[in-house]
Design a protein around this motif. Sequence first.
Motif, PDB file in Angstrom:
ATOM      1  N   THR A  78       0.830  -1.199   0.000  1.00 46.13           N
ATOM      2  CA  THR A  78       0.000   0.000   0.000  1.00 46.13           C
ATOM      3  C   THR A  78       0.872   1.259   0.000  1.00 46.13           C
ATOM      4  O   THR A  78       2.062   1.193   0.296  1.00 46.13           O
ATOM      5  CB  THR A  78      -0.886   0.018   1.250  1.00 46.13           C
ATOM      6  OG1 THR A  78      -0.030   0.112   2.384  1.00 46.13           O
ATOM      7  CG2 THR A  78      -1.737  -1.222   1.350  1.00 46.13           C
ATOM      8  N   PRO A  79       0.276   2.393  -0.337  1.00 46.87           N
ATOM      9  CA  PRO A  79       1.040   3.640  -0.321  1.00 46.87           C
ATOM     10  C   PRO A  79       1.718   3.905   1.018  1.00 46.87           C
ATOM     11  O   PRO A  79       2.863   4.359   1.065  1.00 46.87           O
ATOM     12  CB  PRO A  79      -0.020   4.702  -0.600  1.00 46.87           C
ATOM     13  CG  PRO A  79      -1.086   3.988  -1.341  1.00 46.87           C
ATOM     14  CD  PRO A  79      -1.082   2.592  -0.840  1.00 46.87           C
ATOM     15  N   LYS A  80       1.031   3.597   2.091  1.00 48.42           N
ATOM     16  CA  LYS A  80       1.639   3.806   3.408  1.00 48.42           C
ATOM     17  C   LYS A  80       2.883   2.964   3.560  1.00 48.42           C
ATOM     18  O   LYS A  80       3.866   3.369   4.174  1.00 48.42           O
ATOM     19  CB  LYS A  80       0.640   3.423   4.508  1.00 48.42           C
ATOM     20  CG  LYS A  80      -0.368   4.505   4.782  1.00 48.42           C
ATOM     21  CD  LYS A  80       0.106   5.429   5.899  1.00 48.42           C
ATOM     22  CE  LYS A  80      -0.969   6.396   6.282  1.00 48.42           C
ATOM     23  NZ  LYS A  80      -0.831   7.751   5.997  1.00 48.42           N
ATOM     24  N   GLU A  81       2.812   1.760   3.010  1.00 50.67           N
ATOM     25  CA  GLU A  81       3.974   0.878   3.109  1.00 50.67           C
ATOM     26  C   GLU A  81       5.119   1.376   2.233  1.00 50.67           C
ATOM     27  O   GLU A  81       6.283   1.214   2.578  1.00 50.67           O
ATOM     28  CB  GLU A  81       3.565  -0.551   2.756  1.00 50.67           C
ATOM     29  CG  GLU A  81       2.723  -1.158   3.853  1.00 50.67           C
ATOM     30  CD  GLU A  81       2.032  -2.453   3.465  1.00 50.67           C
ATOM     31  OE1 GLU A  81       1.536  -3.130   4.364  1.00 50.67           O
ATOM     32  OE2 GLU A  81       1.971  -2.780   2.263  1.00 50.67           O
TER      33      GLU A  81
ATOM     34  N   ARG B 166      -5.820  -1.377   0.539  1.00 49.87           N
ATOM     35  CA  ARG B 166      -5.042  -0.733  -0.507  1.00 49.87           C
ATOM     36  C   ARG B 166      -4.403   0.584  -0.072  1.00 49.87           C
ATOM     37  O   ARG B 166      -3.652   1.169  -0.824  1.00 49.87           O
ATOM     38  CB  ARG B 166      -5.930  -0.432  -1.725  1.00 49.87           C
ATOM     39  CG  ARG B 166      -6.603  -1.616  -2.327  1.00 49.87           C
ATOM     40  CD  ARG B 166      -5.719  -2.260  -3.387  1.00 49.87           C
ATOM     41  NE  ARG B 166      -6.361  -3.421  -3.949  1.00 49.87           N
ATOM     42  CZ  ARG B 166      -7.017  -3.426  -5.104  1.00 49.87           C
ATOM     43  NH1 ARG B 166      -7.116  -2.335  -5.796  1.00 49.87           N
ATOM     44  NH2 ARG B 166      -7.568  -4.517  -5.556  1.00 49.87           N
ATOM     45  N   LEU B 167      -4.740   1.063   1.095  1.00 44.78           N
ATOM     46  CA  LEU B 167      -4.199   2.370   1.463  1.00 44.78           C
ATOM     47  C   LEU B 167      -3.182   2.283   2.580  1.00 44.78           C
ATOM     48  O   LEU B 167      -2.039   2.678   2.430  1.00 44.78           O
ATOM     49  CB  LEU B 167      -5.325   3.320   1.877  1.00 44.78           C
ATOM     50  CG  LEU B 167      -6.385   3.609   0.829  1.00 44.78           C
ATOM     51  CD1 LEU B 167      -7.404   4.567   1.383  1.00 44.78           C
ATOM     52  CD2 LEU B 167      -5.750   4.192  -0.417  1.00 44.78           C
TER      53      LEU B 167
END
Lengths: 665, 466
Positions: free
Chosen positions: A146-149, B104-105
């Motif tokens: 994910t973007p956070k990751e 997904r976020l």
Amino acid sequence: MPPFKDEQIIIIAPGSETTLAQLGLPESFTPARLHVRSCMFPAEKEGEWEPYKIRRRMEEAAKPPANASTEEKQEIADMKKSLGEPEEDQIIYEEDQISEEGAVWPIQKGKIVNWSCFFALITHVYNTMNPPFHTPILLIAQPAWTPKEHEKLTQFFFEKFKTPAFAIMDSALATTWAYGVHTATVVDVGKEKVDVTAVSEFVPHTIGRVVALPDCGGEAMTLRLLEKLKSKGFNRDMCEQLKKSTICEILPVGIPLPGGEPNGKTDTITNPAAAASTGATASGPAAAATLGNVPRGPGVDTEVGDEPGDLEEEGVLDVANIVASGKMTEYLARKEKEKQEKAAAKKKGADTTTTTAKPVRLPNAKREKATFMYEDHALLDTLKNMNLGTEGMAAAHAALDEGPSNKNGADGADGEQRSGADANGATDLANPKAGRIRREIEVGVERFQAASGGILENIADAVHRTISAVDEVNKRSELWEGLIICGNGSRIRGFKDALITLLKTKYLITPSSASIFKSELPSAMPTPTGTGANTPTPQLSQLGPHGGPPISSGVNPLLYAATTAQNPQLMGTPGTTVNPMYAGGQPQAQNAHSSHGQTPTSIGFVKLPEYFPEWKDVGFDESAFLGAQVAAKVLFIVDGGVSKGYMTRPDYNDQGPTGIHDYSL
Amino acid sequence: MSTPNPSAAPNPSEYAGDEVSAIVLDPGYSTTRAGFAGEDVPKSVVPSFYGVLDSGSGPRYVYGENAIHNPLAGLEIKNPWSSDGIVEDWEAASKVWEYAITSRLTGAKPTDPRKNGLNDPSGEDMDVDMEGLEDNEKPLSDSPLLMTEPGWNSAKAREKYIEIAMEEWGTPAFYLAKTGVLAAFAAGKASGLVIDIGASMTSVTPVLDGMVLKKGVQKSSLAGNFVSNQLRLIFEQSQPKIPLTPHYMVTSKTAVDAGAPAQAVYRQFATPPGDSFRRLEEERVLTEFKESVVEIWNGPPGQHRFSQNEDSARSLPGRPFEMPDGWNQVFGVERFKAAEGLFDAAAAFTDEQHPRPKEEQTIPKLIQAAISSVDADQRTMLQNHIVVTGGSSLLYKITDRLGAEINALFPSTRNKLHAPGQVVERKYAAWIGGSILASLGSFHQLWISKKEYEEHGVNIVEKRCK
């Protein structure tokens, strides 16, 4: 003057099973120089990790590491990747480079589930490459991250390695770079998951992308084999190795399994386990006799069938157990006996061999049975845990191994089997202690059923869903025609062909007999719409739902219409009539919705990339890494940061980890 | 809340700017959209449907695209939304939404659905999972959350939203905005009439200066699902009946002549998935049909209704469609009739279960009612800013028809329709509006902070989020 040089660039592509890495870009792009299995072992201290299993040599026998029992299930052996690092000499501790007992796999189903372990793995990979300073890093990201990751990773790379520049690239995108196409559907078959990504114009569609479809990867196929073969005494490890051997194959839909009659089948495989594991089993003389008797590989129905049903045998495949329970001497004695009998039988069998082996060498798909070499890691682990000492180890090894190097090892099957093993498997270890213990196993038609039970169907459905979710309707047919199947899970023989055959039989739209006559005119022409002068609709609203062709397709509108229409061959004459409609500069965008017929009308693979001789030999299953090299070259050298393709250290200092989202391809 | 980069303090006026990455969540009947504020498309679009498996020891819930399309034995598909556009099953809704955010976020957190055994058949590898995870962090503990709600949401439902966000997800700040307002924002307007044709509901919302005129909000169930049902009725009522077989039931198909019975090999299931699963899969076929065959009729000016010029439609060429089992046919006038019911109640197909919709439910009547509820001096302004959004507004030529209908309703004014050309802007307009709003520096004073919530309780949402 580009900011970096070829030889400074590091590429890391972590995977659930194997992490690929390389320092420096070669003149001609090669497969990744470094393959590391993606697992670490808990060190003595909580939260610290070791790349290899550490054994205490002085301790009492068979004391499994603390968490071995719980993890036994998942730790089981897979591809063996030996790094060829010198073993460190320690007094009490010993590194075991092969064993996977107690290993923790930080990436599961594409997701990072254990961060401290993952970071340790990356650090290990990084240190193995022993890079100089000033090395930019390109990280290939799994779609499931994910973007956070991504932010977390960015922070890690900048702060741990002090890297001067860092970029993250999506693995599906990297694959399309390898193939040199801008629009494709990438089906990445991994260990426990499958990702399906539609990439159009170099942009992966995040919406509708199938991420980490579970129970469909290589692991699922192993389990499927296990399910089929469990009753026959196979364990998971055997199935895994069977899957990797060349005899395991996936037949396209509609091709029957060889040796149709179930009767003979059940007869001969009464105890294939025993037959399969040959001398290693505690089977009676009969089974041992078979060993010598059977012409390995080639013959159909020549083998086990002619032996009496081995009812008296116990079907012991689990030699490790025997050994562990301390009955090894007993077992070896029995085995010795078998060996002699076998030798005797061999003489007898010699003539059969010549007669049957010669005439027909059927392709694997036609043979009902085949054999493969099994490397018994569990046994090896057990032996090691017993602290036999070097000589004891060597002796036991010699006694148990049946590999080609061994005298009584199987003749024949070896050549085929070796080639099937993965490239690194071949680099056998000189170290006798670490050497493998091989046995030969025979399987029936189960070997064709690895992907049965809905695995292929699920993947096919995922492809359909992914492409159907692409909003640019006019892109869909192109996506159907540009399939790329990659990932090591797709290595099984016949997998790709079986998948595309299935897609074709299930989803391909045949030109309708009706539409051939009634035709498929672009609806702009025949519909007398109310869009004329009286419609107050402003220009904007005319841009229909599908917005017209995207910027990049400033292509000939005729071509555009023709490629999206159902029946291109009919476009000839009506096309010219339509032309003025498009020529107005504003393509009748609303048409896009309707002028696309159903898709797909054809399905195909993207052509394999040329000019990469090194890759041709290994196959393009790891093509994401090839794409990563191409991308690294472009990013760090050709482009050199002009278009903000990577994040530099000053950028990071300014923006922090969240800034990474602004730097991408 | 920790700022990610200590060396550069964020500008106070940018409290809700990109730096803190607020999350925007836009739940709908068909899909749930989630993403970071400031981005142009939602990164996470997951189906709002979820699956229920009966696994001996009580029901097991599965979420996400992959799980709900997997034909497992006995799988039933449910939706937390009621058919009139209000959340019915809060338990499930919060799980679906959380899945949209975590999958997904933000990535896995202890409250990740996987912990409930979701999407994960083997429980074994879980112990590995747990090792690396820190304390009991909640899924949203470091991101403010902007949620959208339909204009007709009940006060109780609104309180539930904030309760879930604060209590279950631990968000530090929260705001609730109406989809109509956000869709208008996405179109760059503070005032306008928003026509949102979604999956389960069609709504017409008058928006004035960023506020919804509550009494003017009109809604009806004539939307995407209605068109699907019309298609089912067409298939059933045609002679002979048109079979609707979803993809998962077919192993392979053979090409047949148009109209000829299908010749396909069907997949055998020991225990087939539930009927609701089949319905969901049929919906996929219908979606494809809607995309490639259905067209909204646009007659000549003055008589745009289909019933007024059916004959001219007959002369038009049809469009072919092939079912997953290979059955195919060319659809002529039917393709215009399927969605005509949206505009003309008399044209709708009916049977016992599906009575004729009421005339006042049709889109033109909704528009009329919405406009007439507004003060007369505001009407012209609304008519000048009509925004069309929603996934079902992608039906071919629907904007043309809307334009014609609106002109027929208000012949004397200048009516202007704004329908974004980009598909994403149509489908995710409310989300995009939320993304814009939440990334505005001046928005920060609107957030309801956790502290305020703790002080005032759930009804703060009534006071603050008008």
